[in-house]
Design a protein around this motif. Structure first.
Motif, PDB file in Angstrom:
ATOM      1  N   LYS A 175      -5.099  -0.959  16.711  1.00 56.80           N
ATOM      2  CA  LYS A 175      -4.420  -1.414  15.504  1.00 56.80           C
ATOM      3  C   LYS A 175      -3.894  -0.267  14.667  1.00 56.80           C
ATOM      4  N   MET A 176      -4.547   0.881  14.782  1.00 59.44           N
ATOM      5  CA  MET A 176      -4.128   2.005  13.947  1.00 59.44           C
ATOM      6  C   MET A 176      -3.483   3.077  14.812  1.00 59.44           C
ATOM      7  N   MET A 206      -2.226  -6.564  -2.445  1.00 63.71           N
ATOM      8  CA  MET A 206      -1.889  -7.162  -1.150  1.00 63.71           C
ATOM      9  C   MET A 206      -1.690  -8.661  -1.240  1.00 63.71           C
ATOM     10  N   LEU A 263     -16.644  -3.636  10.796  1.00 59.92           N
ATOM     11  CA  LEU A 263     -15.465  -3.697  11.656  1.00 59.92           C
ATOM     12  C   LEU A 263     -15.771  -3.226  13.068  1.00 59.92           C
ATOM     13  N   SER A 265      -9.647 -10.848  16.170  1.00 63.80           N
ATOM     14  CA  SER A 265     -10.303  -9.860  17.018  1.00 63.80           C
ATOM     15  C   SER A 265     -11.476  -9.216  16.302  1.00 63.80           C
ATOM     16  N   GLY A 266     -11.442  -9.199  14.965  1.00 67.03           N
ATOM     17  CA  GLY A 266     -12.469  -8.447  14.254  1.00 67.03           C
ATOM     18  C   GLY A 266     -13.683  -9.270  13.884  1.00 67.03           C
ATOM     19  N   LYS A 309     -16.445  -4.677  15.732  1.00 65.22           N
ATOM     20  CA  LYS A 309     -15.881  -5.391  16.863  1.00 65.22           C
ATOM     21  C   LYS A 309     -14.361  -5.206  16.942  1.00 65.22           C
ATOM     22  N   MET A 310     -13.792  -4.641  15.912  1.00 61.28           N
ATOM     23  CA  MET A 310     -12.329  -4.577  15.846  1.00 61.28           C
ATOM     24  C   MET A 310     -11.803  -3.467  16.724  1.00 61.28           C
ATOM     25  N   GLU A 345      -4.067 -12.237  14.157  1.00 63.08           N
ATOM     26  CA  GLU A 345      -4.607 -11.606  15.359  1.00 63.08           C
ATOM     27  C   GLU A 345      -5.658 -10.577  15.013  1.00 63.08           C
ATOM     28  N   ILE A 346      -5.386  -9.820  13.946  1.00 66.99           N
ATOM     29  CA  ILE A 346      -6.349  -8.803  13.548  1.00 66.99           C
ATOM     30  C   ILE A 346      -7.661  -9.463  13.163  1.00 66.99           C
ATOM     31  N   LEU A 363       0.821  -1.210   0.000  1.00 67.37           N
ATOM     32  CA  LEU A 363       0.000   0.000   0.000  1.00 67.37           C
ATOM     33  C   LEU A 363       0.853   1.256   0.000  1.00 67.37           C
ATOM     34  N   PRO A 377      -9.177 -17.448   5.627  1.00 66.36           N
ATOM     35  CA  PRO A 377      -9.379 -16.935   4.267  1.00 66.36           C
ATOM     36  C   PRO A 377      -8.163 -16.132   3.841  1.00 66.36           C
ATOM     37  N   GLU A 378      -8.047 -15.950   2.538  1.00 66.64           N
ATOM     38  CA  GLU A 378      -6.841 -15.275   2.086  1.00 66.64           C
ATOM     39  C   GLU A 378      -6.873 -13.790   2.380  1.00 66.64           C
ATOM     40  N   PHE A 379      -8.037 -13.259   2.582  1.00 65.85           N
ATOM     41  CA  PHE A 379      -8.113 -11.814   2.718  1.00 65.85           C
ATOM     42  C   PHE A 379      -9.332 -11.401   3.520  1.00 65.85           C
ATOM     43  N   GLU A 380      -9.160 -10.391   4.333  1.00 60.53           N
ATOM     44  CA  GLU A 380     -10.278  -9.770   5.045  1.00 60.53           C
ATOM     45  C   GLU A 380     -10.145  -8.263   4.909  1.00 60.53           C
ATOM     46  N   LEU A 381     -11.249  -7.574   5.104  1.00 60.81           N
ATOM     47  CA  LEU A 381     -11.230  -6.108   5.003  1.00 60.81           C
ATOM     48  C   LEU A 381     -10.248  -5.488   5.980  1.00 60.81           C
ATOM     49  N   SER A 382     -10.067  -6.178   7.113  1.00 60.42           N
ATOM     50  CA  SER A 382      -9.252  -5.572   8.167  1.00 60.42           C
ATOM     51  C   SER A 382      -7.760  -5.743   7.929  1.00 60.42           C
ATOM     52  N   ASP A 383      -7.389  -6.549   6.926  1.00 61.45           N
ATOM     53  CA  ASP A 383      -5.962  -6.752   6.679  1.00 61.45           C
ATOM     54  C   ASP A 383      -5.252  -5.443   6.393  1.00 61.45           C
ATOM     55  N   ILE A 384      -6.043  -4.511   5.890  1.00 61.65           N
ATOM     56  CA  ILE A 384      -5.452  -3.256   5.459  1.00 61.65           C
ATOM     57  C   ILE A 384      -4.796  -2.517   6.621  1.00 61.65           C
ATOM     58  N   PHE A 385      -5.326  -2.763   7.831  1.00 66.95           N
ATOM     59  CA  PHE A 385      -4.793  -2.004   8.972  1.00 66.95           C
ATOM     60  C   PHE A 385      -3.326  -2.275   9.198  1.00 66.95           C
ATOM     61  N   TYR A 433      -8.762   2.247   0.315  1.00 67.67           N
ATOM     62  CA  TYR A 433      -9.526   1.384  -0.584  1.00 67.67           C
ATOM     63  C   TYR A 433     -10.173   2.211  -1.689  1.00 67.67           C
TER      64      TYR A 433
END
Lengths: 196, 438
Positions: free
Chosen positions: A189-190, A143, A181, B98-99, A183-184, B94-95, A62, B108-116, A123
């Motif tokens: 994380k950020m 990614m 998101l 938790s999410g 629950k995240m 871990e991300i 990214l 899975p190969e990818f989740e929306l939260s991977d971006i973090f 995104y």
């Protein structure tokens, strides 16, 4: 050609930056020092090329998009206030911030919503407020692209959009993104903690 | 006034003759040992003397700085931010855990939260990256009288400035012409020698001659750069039918490795001087040169390389899988192409000592010629080469994992920072195998 340690007086508009971003004086000094280290030709601002020189950023899938986030609205330069404004999104959320929440003041840059918004922008390339399937595919390619085939990529993109999409428009809006998101622990994380 | 004229020309003549004689003597003195692969140890002695001078210079600077109460070393060399050393896979797992509320049986190969993760890591490097930090720290631990690496240089004392001026004089007026002459000799000998060898009939003799011509010319080039190389573990040197893989810091990596072993080169066909050299070299022994159009075709590249390694009589291929020059503190992600071919991989770690001259080529900042000039006006290039034991791909490993394993082995040996392995673009054979185009 001597070395000078940065003093508060050297940072222009230091006070207003502090108020806007919430960084402490010490943190601002360190960031200013970093800004000057990145600004190799001592121009007083950073260009895209200055950020592209960072090797570890170049490997990050990214990397380009993160660099773009420093140059909103097609500008070619980012000065120190602009630099810090982006970095402020990653300031850890402290208890004091949530306590003194004055409804009249604008939301602090490092609130949960603003952190999520920053990530969402990575995104949403065309900034239309929605991540379409096409945009999702592009990010996925960056990614995960090496390890899977094109067909698998499309499947993953479809699945991801479907899971998050609630109003069925085939795209993920910011609200849907936030909801998926909820629950995240986004705040943790950020966040990047600056050492004293 | 008129009396000076004949006197003048006599002096000039004498000077000219003595300089030419000195020059020729030096050239012979350096080239003859190169031909036979013998070393007199002059360069090691040179290095020791330089080290003593640098240590003295640094002490003077420190003393001078203390007297004037100046801050000599840059602050914040310990890092601005708190980082936790978790790996890519751990953090992503871990991300996701938790999410999402779903049970994660199959990741899975990818989740929306991977971006973090990538987002934060990217921001961390903007705030503080190892390379920039380490480079500015390495700067001043011992000043090497090359003011281009010392941004804090100030006038400390007369003696130091005189020493620095003397250094400039020696480097630009004595070492530089000598080195250029040597480089010129080396390259022309290579072109001429390989073309001549090309006319010999195929056989043992031709191979023997080709090997020695190549080695000789590379050795001359090594002396042209005053490269002081220490080879470790030479028993692990690459053998026929294998692929030699090394981390890539500068264009001179090729010269350093090829002066100690006999390799087949891989690369794109260039025009100009490089093209002449390439065409000559391929006459003497089979190197693998690709046309520009061929480079885009992954399968063609793979096919040719596979053919080459399967022929046991052909030389080991020399590949730099990184494809770009990295400032010598990290080993970047290795592109997987070289590792899919299925031959034995001989990893080699190259580490430069930045004290005598920084070999890193920042291709966006300097062109090739500027870079070479910088190299030739440094004191010396000191590096260490470690030959690591050969590795083969295990049955349950895929090319990416194998590449990572090799990369970690190289990074560990050279004491280099093993940079996070992140997926990237692999859309052309150029990047796939890692051929560098300048």
């Amino acid at each position: 050609m001597g070395s000078r340690s940065s003093h508060a007086a050297v940072i222009p508009d230091g006070d207003s930056i502090r108020r806007e971003t919430g960084f402490s004086q010490a943190s601002l000094l360190r960031l200013h020092h970093r800004f000057r280290a990145l600004d190799r030709n001592k121009k007083g601002y950073l260009s895209r090329m200055d950020l592209q020189q960072i090797g570890a950023l170049a490997v990050n899938p990214l990397g380009d998009r993160i660099i773009e986030s420093f140059f909103p609205d097609g500008s070619q330069r980012v000065d120190f206030p602009g630099f810090v404004r982006v970095l402020a999104h990653f300031r850890p959320v402290e208890d004091e911030d949530t306590e003194t929440q004055d409804p009249k003041k604008p939301e602090p840059l490092n609130s949960r919503r603003n952190k999520l918004h920053y990530a969402f922008q990575l995104y949403d390339l065309d900034r239309d407020g929605k991540t379409s399937r096409h945009e999702m595919l592009q990010v996925l390619r960056l990614m995960v692209g090496v390890q899977v085939t094109e067909e698998q990529l499309e499947n993953i993109a479809d699945r991801t959009v479907q899971e998050a999409d609630e109003d069925g428009d085939g795209a993920v809006s910011f609200v849907e993104f936030t909801k998926s998101l909820e629950k995240m622990d986004v705040e943790q994380k950020m966040s990047i903690r600056i050492l004293k | 006034m008129f009396l000076l004229l004949p006197f003048d020309s006599l002096i000039v003549n004498l000077l000219g003759i003595s300089l030419t004689v000195l020059f020729t003597l030096l050239l012979v003195f350096i080239i003859v040992p190169a031909i036979f692969g013998v070393s007199f140890g002059i360069r090691k002695l040179y290095m020791k003397t330089l080290l003593k001078i640098f240590a003295w210079a640094t002490l003077r600077m420190e003393r001078g700085a203390k007297e004037k109460n100046h801050q000599l070393y840059k602050p914040y060399t310990n890092g601005i931010i708190a980082k936790d050393p978790t790996s890519l896979e751990e953090e992503i797992k871990e991300i996701r855990r938790s999410g999402s509320s779903k049970a994660l049986d199959n990741t899975p190969e990818f989740e929306l939260s991977d971006i973090f993760y990538f987002c934060r890591k990217g921001m961390e490097t903007i705030m503080d990256d190892e390379v920039t930090k380490r480079f500015s720290a390495e700067e001043l631990e011992s000043w090497n009288l090359l003011s281009r690496t010392n941004y804090n240089f100030q006038y400390i004392s007369l003696r130091l400035t005189v020493l620095w001026g003397l250094g400039v004089l020696i480097r630009y007026c004595f070492l530089l012409p000598l080195r250029i002459a040597l480089a010129f000799t080396g390259i022309s000998l290579l072109v001429v020698g390989t073309t001549v060898v090309g006319y010999l009939p195929n056989g043992r003799f031709k191979e023997f001659m080709s090997k020695h011509v190549h080695l000789m010319c590379y050795r001359i080039c090594v002396r042209a750069l005053t490269a002081i190389i220490t080879y470790h573990d030479r028993e692990n040197r690459p053998r026929n039918g294998g692929i030699c893989v090394a981390n890539h810091t500068s264009p001179i990596d090729v010269i350093i490795l090829a002066s100690d072993g006999y390799y087949a080169m891989v690369g794109q066909v260039h025009g100009g001087l490089m093209g002449v050299i390439q065409r000559a070299m391929v006459k003497a022994c089979p190197h693998v040169w690709f046309e520009r159009s061929e480079v885009k075709d992954r399968h063609l590249v793979a096919k040719r390389l596979t053919e080459h390694v399967q022929d046991k009589s052909k030389l080991p291929i020399l590949i730099f899988p990184e494809g770009t020059c990295i400032n010598n503190t990290s080993v970047m992600m290795f592109k997987k192409g070289s590792f899919e071919i299925g031959a034995t991989v001989y990893p080699v770690a190259i580490k430069y000592d930045p004290q005598f001259g920084d070999a890193f080529w920042n291709s966006s900042k300097y062109g090739m010629v500027t870079y070479l000039l910088r190299m030739m006006t440094s004191w010396a290039i000191v590096c260490s080469v470690w030959y690591l034991p050969p590795m083969t791909r295990e049955a349950d490993e895929d090319a990416v994992q194998f590449a990572n394993r090799v990369k970690s082995a190289i990074a560990r040996q050279g004491g280099l920072v093993d940079l996070l392995c992140l997926p990237g673009h692999l859309d052309s054979a150029h990047l796939w195998v890692g051929m560098t185009c300048y």
